[in-house]
Design a protein around this motif. Structure first.
Motif, PDB file in Angstrom:
ATOM      1  N   ALA A  93       0.711  -1.304   0.079  1.00 31.61           N
ATOM      2  CA  ALA A  93       0.106   0.038  -0.139  1.00 31.61           C
ATOM      3  C   ALA A  93       0.976   1.308  -0.047  1.00 31.61           C
ATOM      4  O   ALA A  93       0.437   2.255  -0.189  1.00 31.61           O
ATOM      5  N   LYS A  94       1.855   1.208   0.703  1.00 32.64           N
ATOM      6  CA  LYS A  94       2.875   2.273   0.560  1.00 32.64           C
ATOM      7  C   LYS A  94       3.527   2.666  -0.751  1.00 32.64           C
ATOM      8  O   LYS A  94       4.097   3.848  -0.864  1.00 32.64           O
ATOM      9  N   GLN A 105     -12.125   8.567  -1.670  1.00 35.17           N
ATOM     10  CA  GLN A 105     -11.055   8.206  -0.761  1.00 35.17           C
ATOM     11  C   GLN A 105     -11.014   9.236   0.200  1.00 35.17           C
ATOM     12  O   GLN A 105     -10.390   8.986   1.174  1.00 35.17           O
ATOM     13  N   LEU A 106     -11.607  10.604  -0.036  1.00 32.51           N
ATOM     14  CA  LEU A 106     -11.447  11.496   0.941  1.00 32.51           C
ATOM     15  C   LEU A 106     -12.288  11.529   2.212  1.00 32.51           C
ATOM     16  O   LEU A 106     -13.314  10.832   1.874  1.00 32.51           O
ATOM     17  N   TRP A 107     -11.994  12.106   3.158  1.00 33.22           N
ATOM     18  CA  TRP A 107     -12.857  12.350   4.174  1.00 33.22           C
ATOM     19  C   TRP A 107     -14.241  13.240   4.086  1.00 33.22           C
ATOM     20  O   TRP A 107     -13.911  14.437   3.853  1.00 33.22           O
ATOM     21  N   LEU A 110     -14.564  16.666   5.884  1.00 30.00           N
ATOM     22  CA  LEU A 110     -13.520  17.623   6.267  1.00 30.00           C
ATOM     23  C   LEU A 110     -13.175  18.170   5.120  1.00 30.00           C
ATOM     24  O   LEU A 110     -13.410  17.665   3.839  1.00 30.00           O
ATOM     25  N   ASP A 114      -7.373  19.206   4.601  1.00 30.59           N
ATOM     26  CA  ASP A 114      -7.501  18.363   5.837  1.00 30.59           C
ATOM     27  C   ASP A 114      -7.122  16.927   5.498  1.00 30.59           C
ATOM     28  O   ASP A 114      -6.500  16.200   6.160  1.00 30.59           O
ATOM     29  N   GLU A 117      -3.701  16.537   4.624  1.00 33.88           N
ATOM     30  CA  GLU A 117      -2.806  16.451   5.712  1.00 33.88           C
ATOM     31  C   GLU A 117      -3.049  14.997   6.410  1.00 33.88           C
ATOM     32  O   GLU A 117      -2.039  14.382   6.998  1.00 33.88           O
ATOM     33  N   LEU A 118      -4.160  14.320   6.582  1.00 33.15           N
ATOM     34  CA  LEU A 118      -4.134  13.034   7.124  1.00 33.15           C
ATOM     35  C   LEU A 118      -3.583  11.784   6.284  1.00 33.15           C
ATOM     36  O   LEU A 118      -2.559  11.062   7.027  1.00 33.15           O
ATOM     37  N   LEU A 119      -3.503  12.196   5.031  1.00 32.88           N
ATOM     38  CA  LEU A 119      -2.651  11.105   4.175  1.00 32.88           C
ATOM     39  C   LEU A 119      -1.342  11.279   4.483  1.00 32.88           C
ATOM     40  O   LEU A 119      -0.461  10.391   4.366  1.00 32.88           O
ATOM     41  N   HIS A 121       0.135  11.884   7.154  1.00 33.91           N
ATOM     42  CA  HIS A 121       0.397  11.071   8.016  1.00 33.91           C
ATOM     43  C   HIS A 121       0.174   9.871   7.958  1.00 33.91           C
ATOM     44  O   HIS A 121       1.167   8.910   8.560  1.00 33.91           O
ATOM     45  N   ILE A 122      -0.559   9.219   7.241  1.00 37.87           N
ATOM     46  CA  ILE A 122      -0.793   8.010   6.981  1.00 37.87           C
ATOM     47  C   ILE A 122       0.351   7.437   6.102  1.00 37.87           C
ATOM     48  O   ILE A 122       0.943   6.131   6.449  1.00 37.87           O
ATOM     49  N   TYR A 123       0.595   8.133   5.161  1.00 40.46           N
ATOM     50  CA  TYR A 123       1.573   7.453   4.310  1.00 40.46           C
ATOM     51  C   TYR A 123       2.969   7.862   4.821  1.00 40.46           C
ATOM     52  O   TYR A 123       4.134   7.362   4.026  1.00 40.46           O
ATOM     53  N   ARG A 124       3.262   8.642   5.815  1.00 41.01           N
ATOM     54  CA  ARG A 124       4.399   9.074   6.385  1.00 41.01           C
ATOM     55  C   ARG A 124       5.390   9.894   5.461  1.00 41.01           C
ATOM     56  O   ARG A 124       6.393   9.425   5.161  1.00 41.01           O
TER      57      ARG A 124
ATOM     58  N   ILE B   7      -2.318  10.771  13.799  1.00 47.26           N
ATOM     59  CA  ILE B   7      -3.229  10.777  12.966  1.00 47.26           C
ATOM     60  C   ILE B   7      -4.628  10.796  13.768  1.00 47.26           C
ATOM     61  O   ILE B   7      -5.483  11.874  13.334  1.00 47.26           O
ATOM     62  N   GLN B  97     -11.154   1.372  -0.011  1.00 46.04           N
ATOM     63  CA  GLN B  97     -10.256   2.366  -0.018  1.00 46.04           C
ATOM     64  C   GLN B  97      -9.331   2.052   1.149  1.00 46.04           C
ATOM     65  O   GLN B  97      -8.096   2.254   1.109  1.00 46.04           O
ATOM     66  N   THR B 100      -6.529  -0.071   0.843  1.00 46.40           N
ATOM     67  CA  THR B 100      -5.513   0.157  -0.131  1.00 46.40           C
ATOM     68  C   THR B 100      -4.498   1.299   0.542  1.00 46.40           C
ATOM     69  O   THR B 100      -3.566   1.468  -0.077  1.00 46.40           O
ATOM     70  N   ARG B 101      -4.805   1.354   1.613  1.00 44.65           N
ATOM     71  CA  ARG B 101      -3.944   2.361   2.544  1.00 44.65           C
ATOM     72  C   ARG B 101      -2.848   1.731   3.312  1.00 44.65           C
ATOM     73  O   ARG B 101      -3.297   0.867   4.216  1.00 44.65           O
TER      74      ARG B 101
END
Lengths: 323, 266, 264
Positions: A93-94, A105-107, A110, A114, A117-119, A121-124, B7, B97, B100-101
């Protein structure tokens, strides 16, 4: 081996239950198995941009789900970037990006920024890389006007642009797109296609694009895979297909009275149904206007229409005539 | 681990900011949750209008149970509430989705919503709890304080684990939402009252299968220094262990559920 | 015209009949909650002396009867009309050639019939098998009970009708709806019998319409109201139904004119 995607004899069967109907719940259920993907083998090399087309229910989405780790194959070998999507989901996934056309796929609640920004952090993603990418995408996709808007208030085109940026923020090596231009207007489609082409060319991102829309393929992909009923029935370049089927159209005429098939040079009568006839012709041999004039001079016409071959047509023709 | 906290923190902040935009509605929701939860306690008050003790427990002691359960229950509701929408997430394709993360699926689902309004309920639980403390005499020792604190933490963890385990049902069938509700909300209702008033089969269920007995009942026996016709004294101290076990079990159930989803599609 | 509403009622019945899986889960839930509440009351009645004039059999019957009536009354979470307001569907619905409120009432009664049979009867039967419930002694009571329950559903519908129409004026109905639902739940006698409340509270609550939804039909079933008292109970239910439906019509008229002004 520079294969970034490798499928070997992959199958996916689903169990489908149908209610027996009436009476008590769950007492009578018929179980049938459906093979959504029925023996698919394909390889994609780095930096290719491949189109994956087929009619509804052909198995496109199922294939993508197996490549991205959402679904496990019933049998066969699936490898993406050398990893097994099912077992090594997080690691894979990375390095991949996925966009599903009809969902975001977005929140939802929000602002777009935002979500980014969340992504991050999720993907570092490192701050530098993040800022660079964000700036690039905001510019190219013109996101600035709605970065602060909640995603649920965005139009389909805006959301798709946001989704694309979101999928590329972490510099994935492969981008999987499932019907990305569906429901968009002509201008939005053009913009998205332009963007995808540049991403592939400038960043060397491999792109697998499943679509229902032949125009997507024509504008973007040199290579095209056609899937139908879970099997790949064509894997090759677009030009071949284009030469055989691309330049053809169908003129549908309604005669006042049913008559024999109209015979015009270079035109094939594909079908006759009472007063209606389907005439297949090549636009480079005879123009639509000339053909209409010719037909009208021979018979009395009540109505007519011109249609371009769509993917169902192409698939049907491939089955009937082979390639 | 640090990035997960980042997060979650980020998401909580974003959500608060988004909800703050609709200040009036937001405040109304908190006040509403607060008022709503008082209605639950009215039942206890009305019952005690007719008797001095229920199952040998006074109003203050029952209020102690009620308050301690309600606070941790609403905490779990606030943090785990996103799971209530799991069927919707599955149907909308959001779960695909998520897969996939590069982050655990449960964590991602939890971040799709944080029920900030449940703070109102937590405050109400706290008020009932304070009311209880004015009516019972607790002989506080260091051990009692430790058991009390671990009761609250353990209770919160157990409820969270129950929330995860019961809502995982959504991966198998969309229809069983209400079953999950009956365990979470039913569980909260059960823990308002002393366990020994329930039938034997129910008591056993709540001790060994769905460990609600350890949310507040058993530890309370020690804190309030009460005798009980059921359970050995050891049980009063094992809440943390039970909570840990519940977490492990819930995690396993969730993993199994996701594995099922990934092999059979939706 | 009556034929039309009968058809609508049938449609309402069948619509909900398609949610079979949810029904099974729902029966489970209702039964579980019935058991839990029953135990609490058993513990209570081990000590309390005939609170509100109930004995143990009375209160256990009350428990499972209220669980059974829960779905027919649909006290929580009915937003069908509010949904049509948000989608705009209501604009076309209001122009249909029949009475809007009567249409929805008929449909709701059909739905309630389904819920009564499929989600009401099973938990009650299970409760009756496990605990000692008090069933009516006079055969006529069953009939009168059904009438009383139907009136209760009508009152409930009238309230839900108005709550849903508030969607015309309030953007987010959910908050108001859940607060209202919680209040109605308590005041209708679902959580504990109103008869258990202290005298003053009891008098106040009984003057409100909510008891007509639930407590009154339960009283009828338990045969706690007889003769003239029974008649006045039913009359009170009918009166509230009429008043609340009337209020609903006024609200509907206000909503319709708002719609016309705003252009739908």
């Amino acid at each position: 081996m520079t294969d970034v995607v490798h499928l070997q004899d992959v199958r996916k069967t689903f169990r489908v239950y149908r209610r027996g109907g009436g009476g008590l719940p769950r007492l009578r259920r018929e179980r049938t198995t459906v093979a959504a993907v029925d023996g698919v083998s394909l390889d994609i090399e780095r930096a290719e941009m491949v189109g994956y087309v087929g009619p509804n229910g052909a198995g496109k989405s199922t294939t993508v789900k197996m490549l991205t780790g959402i679904l496990a194959p019933s049998s066969g070998d699936v490898r993406v970037l050398g990893l097994e999507p099912m077992r090594q989901r997080v690691e894979l996934a990375k390095r991949i990006g996925v966009v599903f056309g009809q969902r975001t796929q977005l929140w939802w609640d929000l602002p777009l920024s935002d979500s980014f920004e969340l992504l991050r952090h999720i993907y570092r993603i490192s701050l530098d890389r993040y800022r660079t990418n964000l700036e690039t995408f905001t510019g190219v996709l013109d996101l600035a006007p709605f970065l602060a808007t909640p995603v649920r208030q965005l139009s389909l085109g805006q959301r798709m642009r946001g989704d694309l940026a979101a999928a590329l923020l972490h510099d994935p090596e492969i981008l999987f797109l499932d019907e990305p231009t569906i429901g968009l207007d002509v201008i939005a489609k053009a913009r998205i296609r332009e963007f995808l082409a540049s991403v592939n060319a400038e960043r060397g991102t491999t792109v697998l694009l499943t679509t229902h829309d032949m125009d997507d393929i024509e504008r973007l992909c040199k290579r095209m895979l056609v899937i139908d009923h879970g099997r790949v029935i064509y894997d090759g370049d677009l030009d071949t297909i284009r030469k055989r089927f691309g330049g053809e159209s169908v003129l549908v005429v309604d005669l006042v009275d049913p008559g024999p098939p109209i015979s015009v040079d270079g035109v094939r009568v594909e079908r006759v149904d009472g007063p209606r006839q389907w005439l297949r012709f090549r636009r480079d041999k005879i123009s639509a206007a000339d053909l209409v004039a010719e037909v009208a001079s021979r018979v009395q016409l009540k109505d007519l229409a011109i249609s371009d071959p769509d993917i169902e047509d192409v698939v049907r023709r491939i089955y009937e005539e082979g390639v | 681990m640090a990035s997960r906290a980042a997060i979650y923190g980020r998401l909580a902040g974003s959500r608060l900011r988004a909800q703050y935009q609709y200040r009036f509605s937001f405040v109304l929701q908190i006040v509403g949750a607060f008022a709503l939860s008082f209605l639950d306690f009215i039942e206890v008050l009305v019952i005690f209008h007719h008797l001095p003790a229920l199952g040998g427990w006074s109003l203050g002691e029952v209020a102690f149970l009620y308050g301690s359960s309600y606070v941790v229950f609403r905490f779990a509701d606030m943090t785990m509430g996103a799971l209530d929408r799991l069927p919707v997430l599955i149907r909308m394709g959001t779960l695909d989705q998520v897969l996939t993360r590069p982050l655990g699926s449960l964590w991602q689902v939890l971040t799709t919503d944080i029920g900030v309004r449940h703070v109102g309920g937590m405050v109400q639980g706290g008020i009932v709890f304070w009311f209880a403390l004015t009516r019972v005499h607790i002989h506080w020792t260091a051990l009692r304080v430790a058991v009390f604190v671990s009761m609250l933490i353990g209770g919160a963890v157990i409820f969270c684990a129950i929330w995860v385990a019961t809502n995982a049902i959504a991966f198998w069938t969309m229809d069983a939402r209400e079953v999950a509700n009956s365990v979470t909300y039913g569980g909260n209702y059960l823990t308002n009252y002393p366990l020994h008033i329930f039938g034997v089969w129910l008591r056993r269920l709540l001790a060994y299968v769905i460990p609600l007995a350890f949310v507040n009942y058993f530890p309370s026996l020690y804190v309030l220094d009460k005798r009980s016709p059921i359970g050995s004294p050891v049980l009063r101290f094992v809440s943390p262990l039970v909570a840990a076990g519940a977490v492990v079990a819930a995690g396993a159930i969730w993993k199994t559920a996701v594995r099922h989803y990934r092999s059979s599609g939706s | 015209m009556l034929r039309l509403y009968w058809e609508v009622a049938r449609r309402g019945f069948r619509r909900y009949a398609t949610y079979r899986g949810a029904t099974f889960a729902g029966v489970f839930t209702n039964t579980v909650f019935g058991f839990i509440r029953a135990y609490v009351f058993i513990a209570m009645f081990a000590v309390a002396k005939r609170p509100g004039g109930y004995d143990l059999a009375d209160v256990l019957t009350y428990t499972f009867l209220t669980q059974a009536l829960l779905m027919p009354l649909y006290i929580w979470g009915w937003t069908e009309i509010a949904d049509t307001v948000y989608t705009g569907q209501i604009a076309t619905d209001l122009y249909r050639p029949f009475d809007y409120q009567s249409y929805w009432l008929s449909q709701d009664l059909g739905r309630a019939a389904y819920h009564m049979v499929m989600r009401g009867v099973p938990p009650f039967v299970i409760g009756a098998l496990v605990f000692g419930l008090r069933l009516p002694t006079h055969p006529l009571t069953w009939v009168v009970f059904l009438l009383s329950a139907a009136l209760g559903v009508t009152v409930s519908f009238a309230l839900r009708f108005m709550a849903n129409l508030s969607a015309f004026w309030i953007v987010d109905v959910r908050g108001i709806n859940s607060l209202a639902a919680a209040v109605w739940t308590l005041l209708s006698g679902f959580i504990i019998p109103i008869a258990f409340f202290p005298t003053t509270a009891r008098t106040i609550i009984r003057s409100l319409p909510f008891v007509s939804m639930l407590e009154f039909p339960v009283d009828v079933f338990l045969e706690r109201v007889q003769g003239m008292h029974l008649v006045s109970t039913l009359a009170a239910q009918a009166a509230w139904a009429v008043v609340l439906l009337g209020a609903g019509r006024i609200m509907l008229r206000a909503a319709t004119s708002k719609l016309v002004v705003q252009g739908g």
